[in-house]
Design a protein around this motif. Structure first.
Motif, PDB file in Angstrom:
ATOM      1  N   UNK A 190     -97.417 -53.922 -94.561  1.00  0.00           N
ATOM      2  CA  UNK A 190     -97.284 -55.066 -93.657  1.00  0.00           C
ATOM      3  C   UNK A 190     -98.125 -54.876 -92.398  1.00  0.00           C
ATOM      4  N   UNK A 191     -98.161 -53.648 -91.888  1.00  0.00           N
ATOM      5  CA  UNK A 191     -99.002 -53.371 -90.718  1.00  0.00           C
ATOM      6  C   UNK A 191    -100.454 -53.733 -90.998  1.00  0.00           C
ATOM      7  N   UNK A 192    -100.922 -53.519 -92.216  1.00  0.00           N
ATOM      8  CA  UNK A 192    -102.332 -53.754 -92.547  1.00  0.00           C
ATOM      9  C   UNK A 192    -102.753 -55.213 -92.432  1.00  0.00           C
ATOM     10  N   UNK A 193    -101.805 -56.095 -92.164  1.00  0.00           N
ATOM     11  CA  UNK A 193    -102.176 -57.481 -91.851  1.00  0.00           C
ATOM     12  C   UNK A 193    -103.063 -57.537 -90.615  1.00  0.00           C
ATOM     13  N   UNK A 194    -103.005 -56.493 -89.785  1.00  0.00           N
ATOM     14  CA  UNK A 194    -103.810 -56.455 -88.563  1.00  0.00           C
ATOM     15  C   UNK A 194    -105.300 -56.498 -88.877  1.00  0.00           C
ATOM     16  N   UNK A 195    -105.694 -56.065 -90.105  1.00  0.00           N
ATOM     17  CA  UNK A 195    -107.110 -55.988 -90.472  1.00  0.00           C
ATOM     18  C   UNK A 195    -107.602 -57.238 -91.195  1.00  0.00           C
ATOM     19  N   UNK A 196    -106.720 -58.222 -91.398  1.00  0.00           N
ATOM     20  CA  UNK A 196    -107.094 -59.379 -92.224  1.00  0.00           C
ATOM     21  C   UNK A 196    -108.008 -60.361 -91.502  1.00  0.00           C
ATOM     22  N   UNK A 197    -107.787 -60.587 -90.217  1.00  0.00           N
ATOM     23  CA  UNK A 197    -108.590 -61.559 -89.463  1.00  0.00           C
ATOM     24  C   UNK A 197    -108.472 -61.244 -87.973  1.00  0.00           C
ATOM     25  N   UNK A 198    -109.402 -61.752 -87.197  1.00  0.00           N
ATOM     26  CA  UNK A 198    -109.423 -61.422 -85.770  1.00  0.00           C
ATOM     27  C   UNK A 198    -108.178 -61.936 -85.054  1.00  0.00           C
ATOM     28  N   UNK A 199    -107.614 -63.043 -85.546  1.00  0.00           N
ATOM     29  CA  UNK A 199    -106.414 -63.595 -84.905  1.00  0.00           C
ATOM     30  C   UNK A 199    -105.221 -62.638 -85.005  1.00  0.00           C
ATOM     31  N   UNK A 200    -105.281 -61.725 -85.954  1.00  0.00           N
ATOM     32  CA  UNK A 200    -104.169 -60.792 -86.142  1.00  0.00           C
ATOM     33  C   UNK A 200    -104.277 -59.538 -85.277  1.00  0.00           C
ATOM     34  N   UNK A 201    -105.390 -59.383 -84.582  1.00  0.00           N
ATOM     35  CA  UNK A 201    -105.536 -58.222 -83.719  1.00  0.00           C
ATOM     36  C   UNK A 201    -104.545 -58.303 -82.561  1.00  0.00           C
ATOM     37  N   UNK A 202    -103.989 -57.180 -82.147  1.00  0.00           N
ATOM     38  CA  UNK A 202    -103.029 -57.220 -81.038  1.00  0.00           C
ATOM     39  C   UNK A 202    -103.727 -57.411 -79.702  1.00  0.00           C
ATOM     40  N   UNK A 203    -103.078 -58.134 -78.821  1.00  0.00           N
ATOM     41  CA  UNK A 203    -103.562 -58.234 -77.445  1.00  0.00           C
ATOM     42  C   UNK A 203    -103.165 -56.969 -76.697  1.00  0.00           C
ATOM     43  N   UNK A 204    -103.698 -56.819 -75.500  1.00  0.00           N
ATOM     44  CA  UNK A 204    -103.313 -55.677 -74.675  1.00  0.00           C
ATOM     45  C   UNK A 204    -101.809 -55.711 -74.408  1.00  0.00           C
ATOM     46  N   UNK A 205    -101.259 -56.903 -74.172  1.00  0.00           N
ATOM     47  CA  UNK A 205     -99.818 -57.028 -73.915  1.00  0.00           C
ATOM     48  C   UNK A 205     -99.014 -56.649 -75.158  1.00  0.00           C
ATOM     49  N   UNK A 206     -99.493 -57.023 -76.336  1.00  0.00           N
ATOM     50  CA  UNK A 206     -98.766 -56.710 -77.570  1.00  0.00           C
ATOM     51  C   UNK A 206     -98.820 -55.219 -77.905  1.00  0.00           C
ATOM     52  N   UNK A 207     -99.896 -54.543 -77.480  1.00  0.00           N
ATOM     53  CA  UNK A 207     -99.932 -53.090 -77.665  1.00  0.00           C
ATOM     54  C   UNK A 207     -98.723 -52.459 -76.970  1.00  0.00           C
ATOM     55  N   UNK A 208     -98.362 -52.995 -75.814  1.00  0.00           N
ATOM     56  CA  UNK A 208     -97.208 -52.478 -75.071  1.00  0.00           C
ATOM     57  C   UNK A 208     -95.880 -53.041 -75.585  1.00  0.00           C
ATOM     58  N   UNK A 209     -95.933 -54.095 -76.414  1.00  0.00           N
ATOM     59  CA  UNK A 209     -94.718 -54.745 -76.922  1.00  0.00           C
ATOM     60  C   UNK A 209     -94.905 -55.036 -78.409  1.00  0.00           C
ATOM     61  N   UNK A 210     -94.797 -54.024 -79.262  1.00  0.00           N
ATOM     62  CA  UNK A 210     -95.058 -54.210 -80.701  1.00  0.00           C
ATOM     63  C   UNK A 210     -94.216 -55.299 -81.339  1.00  0.00           C
ATOM     64  N   UNK A 211     -92.993 -55.493 -80.845  1.00  0.00           N
ATOM     65  CA  UNK A 211     -92.137 -56.527 -81.444  1.00  0.00           C
ATOM     66  C   UNK A 211     -92.723 -57.926 -81.242  1.00  0.00           C
ATOM     67  N   UNK A 212     -93.468 -58.109 -80.147  1.00  0.00           N
ATOM     68  CA  UNK A 212     -94.123 -59.403 -79.939  1.00  0.00           C
ATOM     69  C   UNK A 212     -95.203 -59.628 -80.997  1.00  0.00           C
ATOM     70  N   UNK A 213     -95.938 -58.587 -81.346  1.00  0.00           N
ATOM     71  CA  UNK A 213     -96.959 -58.711 -82.397  1.00  0.00           C
ATOM     72  C   UNK A 213     -96.302 -58.972 -83.749  1.00  0.00           C
ATOM     73  N   UNK A 214     -95.232 -58.258 -84.039  1.00  0.00           N
ATOM     74  CA  UNK A 214     -94.517 -58.472 -85.296  1.00  0.00           C
ATOM     75  C   UNK A 214     -94.024 -59.906 -85.393  1.00  0.00           C
ATOM     76  N   UNK A 215     -93.483 -60.415 -84.312  1.00  0.00           N
ATOM     77  CA  UNK A 215     -92.992 -61.796 -84.305  1.00  0.00           C
ATOM     78  C   UNK A 215     -94.104 -62.798 -84.512  1.00  0.00           C
ATOM     79  N   UNK A 216     -95.252 -62.565 -83.883  1.00  0.00           N
ATOM     80  CA  UNK A 216     -96.361 -63.515 -83.977  1.00  0.00           C
ATOM     81  C   UNK A 216     -97.090 -63.450 -85.313  1.00  0.00           C
ATOM     82  N   UNK A 217     -97.321 -62.254 -85.826  1.00  0.00           N
ATOM     83  CA  UNK A 217     -98.175 -62.095 -87.007  1.00  0.00           C
ATOM     84  C   UNK A 217     -97.385 -61.972 -88.298  1.00  0.00           C
TER      85      UNK A 217
END
Length: 336
Positions: free
Chosen positions: A308-335
């Motif tokens: 599931x983490x590997x979704x980060x490599x699928x498209x540029x929209x899935x890359x984490x923002x600087x804020x999401x690096x500090x809040x992984x749950x926000x990235x999980x919720x969004x992606x």
């Protein structure tokens, strides 16, 4: 606008040659680094699930001068949109301005490359055509393994695991290098030559004192927004590589715990001059990228799994923002 030949020449002189080895010992180090890089490909694939085609992005074992020359090429590529922007604003330099100006910038770039050439163990250059290249700096690997007093064979494989992870990240995700280059173009579009000089010196002095960062000294809000996006990507890449090193290491590197402990201490820098240069060049921020990025990757993988983490490599929209690096749950919720 940059005398690249001068930059390479000066950078190579500043960098020096590193530790002295016999011809036979040097050849053995080069051969072992090549073999460890090849071995690392399968180890990274099995741990991450990322697939990359064979024969992409060659591995080059280089000395310090070779690293300087390679990075001068990379700088020229990355800075091209900036140079084009400034030229369009002010016109191309001519005559004395061209002759002196290009040498001044050549000296500046050469000094930067010379300083870094003695510190970098390896690097993936995503902008080298056609699909990038992996550089391993043999004398620096030997220098650090001696400095730390660690097992050289274990240390060389440990370094290759980290750098090979970067090679796999980019070759398994072909759009990633174009995305980063696009961010460089976007940053170039925001540049105003006069803005680089407005109170710039005073703010740089503040950086040296430990107040803020270099981007704070010269960056507009729009530029900082772009830098924040790039910081998110770089934190992901560096943290992911550290997670792979620590995940794979115990099964193939007997002394990995000792290596990690000693290397983390080394990352903090040495004397006061070294710490100032690290802050100015953004190396302190890079250390934070390793730490914060690794925490992000581990958090997502623990909650969702590597697939599931590997979704980060699928498209540029899935890359984490600087804020999401500090809040992984926000990235999980969004992606996810």
């Amino acid at each position: 606008m940059v005398d690249w030949d001068l930059a390479i020449s000066l950078g190579s002189r500043i960098a020096g040659t590193g530790p002295v080895l016999s011809r036979a010992d040097a050849a053995a180090v080069v051969a072992e680094l090549h073999a460890d890089a090849d071995r690392s490909t399968g180890l990274v694939r099995d741990f991450t699930g990322l697939e990359t085609a064979a024969g992409t992005a060659p591995v080059r074992v280089v000395d310090r001068a070779g690293w300087v020359a390679a990075n001068a090429d990379g700088f020229a590529t990355v800075l091209a949109p900036v140079v084009d922007k400034l030229t369009a604003k002010k016109g191309p330099p001519t005559g004395l301005s061209l002759a002196i100006g290009s040498r001044v910038t050549g000296v500046e770039v050469g000094a930067l490359l010379g300083f870094l050439a003695g510190k970098v163990l390896g690097q993936f250059d995503p902008f080298h055509p056609p699909a990038g290249r992996l550089l391993l700096v043999a004398p620096n690997v030997v220098h650090v393994e001696r400095e730390l007093g660690v097992d050289p064979h274990d240390f060389r494989l440990w370094v290759c695991l980290h750098e090979e992870t970067h090679r796999v990240q980019f070759t398994a995700t072909p759009w990633l290098s174009d995305h980063l280059l696009g961010e460089m173009h976007a940053l170039a579009e925001t540049l105003e030559p006069s803005g680089l000089l407005d109170d710039g010196l005073g703010r740089i002095v503040e950086v040296v004192k430990g107040e803020g960062s270099l981007i704070d000294a010269i960056g507009s809000p729009e530029q900082k927004e772009i830098v924040d996006r790039v910081t998110g990507v770089m934190s992901l890449l560096e943290g992911h590589a550290d997670v792979v090193m620590d995940g794979v290491g115990p099964s193939v590197i007997p002394t990995v715990a000792t290596i990690r402990t000693k290397f983390n201490q080394r990352r903090k820098g040495a004397g006061s001059l070294d710490r100032i240069l690290r802050r100015l060049l953004g190396l302190d921020a890079k250390m934070a990228q390793y730490r914060d990025g690794a925490k992000f990757v581990r958090s997502v993988v623990d909650k969702a799994g590597m697939a599931e983490f590997n979704a980060v490599w699928e498209r540029s929209e899935n890359l984490p923002s600087k804020a999401e690096i500090a809040d992984p749950r926000a990235w999980i919720s969004r992606v996810l």
